[in-house]
Design an enzyme around this catalytic site. Structure first.
Site, PDB file in Angstrom:
ATOM      1  N   HIS A  43       7.755   9.729 -30.643  1.00 20.33           N
ATOM      2  CA  HIS A  43       6.558  10.109 -29.866  1.00 20.33           C
ATOM      3  C   HIS A  43       5.401  10.483 -30.789  1.00 20.33           C
ATOM      4  CE1 HIS A  43       7.332  10.086 -25.595  1.00 20.33           C
ATOM      5  NE2 HIS A  43       8.460  10.762 -25.699  1.00 20.33           N
ATOM      6  N   CYS A  46      12.655   9.014 -20.475  1.00 20.00           N
ATOM      7  CA  CYS A  46      11.575   9.797 -21.073  1.00 20.00           C
ATOM      8  C   CYS A  46      10.813  10.504 -19.965  1.00 20.00           C
ATOM      9  CB  CYS A  46      10.639   8.849 -21.834  1.00 20.00           C
ATOM     10  SG  CYS A  46       9.225   9.683 -22.581  1.00 20.00           S
ATOM     11  N   LEU A  47      10.445  11.764 -20.201  1.00 14.13           N
ATOM     12  CA  LEU A  47       9.723  12.532 -19.181  1.00 14.13           C
ATOM     13  C   LEU A  47       8.355  11.924 -18.879  1.00 14.13           C
ATOM     14  CD1 LEU A  47      10.601  16.193 -20.279  1.00 14.13           C
ATOM     15  CD2 LEU A  47      11.658  14.820 -18.476  1.00 14.13           C
ATOM     16  N   HIS A  55      13.942  10.252 -30.799  1.00 18.90           N
ATOM     17  CA  HIS A  55      13.033   9.973 -29.679  1.00 18.90           C
ATOM     18  C   HIS A  55      11.741  10.789 -29.821  1.00 18.90           C
ATOM     19  CE1 HIS A  55      12.470   9.169 -25.162  1.00 18.90           C
ATOM     20  NE2 HIS A  55      11.580  10.114 -25.408  1.00 18.90           N
ATOM     21  N   GLU A  56      11.876  12.080 -30.152  1.00 20.98           N
ATOM     22  CA  GLU A  56      10.679  12.936 -30.225  1.00 20.98           C
ATOM     23  C   GLU A  56       9.815  12.593 -31.436  1.00 20.98           C
ATOM     24  OE1 GLU A  56      10.006  14.322 -27.550  1.00 20.98           O
ATOM     25  OE2 GLU A  56      12.041  14.083 -26.798  1.00 20.98           O
ATOM     26  N   GLN A 102       2.941  14.594 -25.366  1.00 19.55           N
ATOM     27  CA  GLN A 102       3.334  14.448 -23.956  1.00 19.55           C
ATOM     28  C   GLN A 102       2.705  15.515 -23.058  1.00 19.55           C
ATOM     29  OE1 GLN A 102       7.767  14.094 -24.816  1.00 19.55           O
ATOM     30  NE2 GLN A 102       7.521  12.834 -22.992  1.00 19.55           N
ATOM     31  N   GLY A 120      14.110  17.098 -24.796  1.00 19.31           N
ATOM     32  CA  GLY A 120      13.093  17.114 -25.833  1.00 19.31           C
ATOM     33  C   GLY A 120      11.721  16.886 -25.233  1.00 19.31           C
TER      34      GLY A 120
END
Ligand code: ZN
Length: 192
Positions: free
Chosen positions: A138, A92-93, A134-135, A55, A50
């Protein structure tokens, strides 16, 4: 006609945009379609499941999720129902190499618009429920470290290509110090 691609990159922890609540999209433009396509490519290149628009430095309520080969583009998404609980290691990226156990709903239903601006609903369990939660976090300025069980926080360090990753326990304070010291590129080896 297609809009030109932007040279986007994934921002790291420390960039204030990750802590901002993203703005509703409104009209779905051609630029937004290009953005979603580029975000999907970046997510795949980074082996993520995701990616949220903030991000990549864009303060809009857009996210992409891909689980089991099914890409979902979410515009102005919101969770409309949650069921149960699951606990799983999560990363997380924007916080590369940092992982820890996060409790998420076992199942969520999300309402969002697609790239044609039409509302749809998606129900997800397991990894999909986790990725959706999670997204959407964000887009509300929340990160997995806000929900992580600190006792399980660790670095996953790959010392060589194809080698077994090394697990190194850390604390949240230590980890944040590492990211603060090198917001663009945290060191390959933690703690240095
Ligand atoms: Zn993330």
């Amino acid at each position: 006609m297609s809009a030109p691609k932007q040279n986007l990159k994934i921002v790291r922890y420390g960039n204030p945009i990750l802590r901002q609540k993203s703005a509703p999209v409104g009209r779905v433009s051609e630029e937004l379609r290009v953005l979603a396509e580029e975000m999907a490519e970046m997510m795949r290149a980074a082996n993520g499941v995701g990616l949220a628009a903030n991000q990549v430095g864009i303060n809009q309520r857009v996210a992409v999720v891909e689980v089991e080969g099914k890409l979902i583009v979410l515009i102005d998404p919101e969770i409309t129902s949650r069921k149960g609980e699951q606990v799983c290691d999560e990363g997380c990226l924007s916080l590369p190499r940092l992982f820890g156990e996060v409790t998420r709903p076992a199942e969520v239903t999300v309402r969002a618009r697609d790239l044609n601006g039409r509302w749809f609903k998606v129900r997800g369990e397991g990894l999909l429920a986790r990725a959706l939660s999670h997204e959407i976090d964000h887009l509300n300025g929340r990160l997995f470290i806000d929900r992580v069980d600190e006792d399980t926080l660790h670095w996953l360090i790959r010392t060589s290509e194809g080698g077994e990753p090394v697990v190194q326990p850390t604390t949240l304070a230590e980890a944040l110090k590492v990211f603060a010291a090198a917001p663009e590129a945290p060191p390959e080896k933690e703690g240095e």
